[in-house]
Design a protein around this motif. Structure first.
Motif, mmCIF file in Angstrom:
data_model
loop_
_atom_site.group_PDB
_atom_site.id
_atom_site.type_symbol
_atom_site.label_atom_id
_atom_site.label_comp_id
_atom_site.label_asym_id
_atom_site.label_seq_id
_atom_site.Cartn_x
_atom_site.Cartn_y
_atom_site.Cartn_z
ATOM 1 N N PRO A 1 0.862 -1.185 0.000
ATOM 2 C CA PRO A 1 0.000 0.000 0.000
ATOM 3 C C PRO A 1 0.898 1.234 0.000
ATOM 4 O O PRO A 1 1.904 1.284 0.707
ATOM 5 C CB PRO A 1 -0.783 -0.134 1.304
ATOM 6 C CG PRO A 1 -0.797 -1.610 1.579
ATOM 7 C CD PRO A 1 0.556 -2.091 1.113
ATOM 8 N N ALA A 2 0.554 2.210 -0.800
ATOM 9 C CA ALA A 2 1.403 3.391 -0.971
ATOM 10 C C ALA A 2 1.512 4.178 0.331
ATOM 11 O O ALA A 2 0.493 4.512 0.934
ATOM 12 C CB ALA A 2 0.857 4.276 -2.076
ATOM 13 N N PRO A 3 2.744 4.454 0.751
ATOM 14 C CA PRO A 3 2.913 5.272 1.954
ATOM 15 C C PRO A 3 2.156 6.595 1.816
ATOM 16 O O PRO A 3 2.105 7.179 0.737
ATOM 17 C CB PRO A 3 4.426 5.505 2.016
ATOM 18 C CG PRO A 3 5.017 4.369 1.245
ATOM 19 C CD PRO A 3 4.015 4.069 0.162
ATOM 20 N N TYR A 4 1.588 7.053 2.893
ATOM 21 C CA TYR A 4 0.825 8.300 3.002
ATOM 22 C C TYR A 4 -0.540 8.208 2.340
ATOM 23 O O TYR A 4 -1.535 8.549 2.951
ATOM 24 C CB TYR A 4 1.599 9.503 2.448
ATOM 25 C CG TYR A 4 2.970 9.636 3.038
ATOM 26 C CD1 TYR A 4 3.133 10.024 4.361
ATOM 27 C CD2 TYR A 4 4.101 9.334 2.295
ATOM 28 C CE1 TYR A 4 4.389 10.117 4.927
ATOM 29 C CE2 TYR A 4 5.365 9.414 2.860
ATOM 30 C CZ TYR A 4 5.505 9.816 4.171
ATOM 31 O OH TYR A 4 6.745 9.898 4.724
ATOM 32 N N LYS B 1 -7.045 3.795 -2.062
ATOM 33 C CA LYS B 1 -6.529 2.539 -2.601
ATOM 34 C C LYS B 1 -5.426 2.828 -3.627
ATOM 35 O O LYS B 1 -5.670 2.865 -4.831
ATOM 36 C CB LYS B 1 -7.667 1.745 -3.221
ATOM 37 C CG LYS B 1 -8.775 1.500 -2.215
ATOM 38 C CD LYS B 1 -8.977 0.076 -1.916
ATOM 39 C CE LYS B 1 -9.851 -0.045 -0.700
ATOM 40 N NZ LYS B 1 -10.968 -0.846 -0.773
ATOM 41 N N TRP B 2 -4.243 3.074 -3.115
ATOM 42 C CA TRP B 2 -3.063 3.333 -3.934
ATOM 43 C C TRP B 2 -2.013 2.287 -3.595
ATOM 44 O O TRP B 2 -1.842 1.928 -2.427
ATOM 45 C CB TRP B 2 -2.496 4.724 -3.646
ATOM 46 C CG TRP B 2 -3.309 5.838 -4.225
ATOM 47 C CD1 TRP B 2 -4.514 6.297 -3.781
ATOM 48 C CD2 TRP B 2 -2.984 6.635 -5.357
ATOM 49 N NE1 TRP B 2 -4.952 7.338 -4.552
ATOM 50 C CE2 TRP B 2 -4.021 7.567 -5.524
ATOM 51 C CE3 TRP B 2 -1.891 6.665 -6.234
ATOM 52 C CZ2 TRP B 2 -4.020 8.510 -6.542
ATOM 53 C CZ3 TRP B 2 -1.888 7.607 -7.240
ATOM 54 C CH2 TRP B 2 -2.944 8.516 -7.402
ATOM 55 N N LEU B 3 -1.318 1.801 -4.638
ATOM 56 C CA LEU B 3 -0.259 0.818 -4.456
ATOM 57 C C LEU B 3 1.069 1.392 -4.896
ATOM 58 O O LEU B 3 1.118 2.282 -5.755
ATOM 59 C CB LEU B 3 -0.554 -0.445 -5.274
ATOM 60 C CG LEU B 3 -1.750 -1.267 -4.808
ATOM 61 C CD1 LEU B 3 -2.077 -2.337 -5.850
ATOM 62 C CD2 LEU B 3 -1.486 -1.900 -3.455
ATOM 63 N N GLN B 4 2.139 0.856 -4.331
ATOM 64 C CA GLN B 4 3.477 1.265 -4.730
ATOM 65 C C GLN B 4 4.282 0.023 -5.084
ATOM 66 O O GLN B 4 4.373 -0.916 -4.297
ATOM 67 C CB GLN B 4 4.175 2.020 -3.603
ATOM 68 C CG GLN B 4 5.548 2.534 -4.001
ATOM 69 C CD GLN B 4 6.179 3.324 -2.888
ATOM 70 O OE1 GLN B 4 6.681 2.752 -1.934
ATOM 71 N NE2 GLN B 4 6.127 4.648 -2.998
#
Length: 117
Positions: free
Chosen positions: A67-70, A77-80
């Protein structure tokens, strides 16, 4: 994918804009809304994108993806992808396009018309 390849790909999508912010991160927007980010993770590039509910649930625990930091900590729902083994360049491009399309879909009709989308 390299940072240059990421930037070239995002630039190829219609009506996008680019800014550098948040500690030298390349931030890509459409209609003023962020759809993709390339920033640093321990000295290497990390690629962040908005994900569908299903992609978020399936991918968040895969090696090289988190999961994307911050962003994810705020309920979004953002992924890194922070490691090469996270996904192939082709899959990353597909997820960036999906993120772009999700953001475009949330723009007003007027804004989409102004951008030619």
């Amino acid at each position: 994918m390299t940072r240059d390849e990421f930037n070239a790909f995002c630039a190829s999508l219609k009506a996008t804009s680019h800014v550098v912010q948040w500690g030298n991160a390349d931030v890509w927007k459409v209609g003023g809304k962020v759809f993709a980010i390339c920033g640093w993770n321990d000295g290497t590039d990390a690629f962040t994108f908005k994900a569908t509910d299903l992609a978020y649930e399936v991918l968040q625990d895969q090696p090289g993806i988190r999961p994307a930091p911050y962003l994810a900590s705020r309920g979004m729902k953002w992924l890194q992808v922070y490691d090469e083994r996270g996904m192939s360049d082709a899959s990353l491009r597909d997820h960036i396009v999906t993120s772009y399309e999700m953001v475009v879909a949330k723009l007003t009709k007027k804004m989409r018309a102004e951008l030619g989308l």
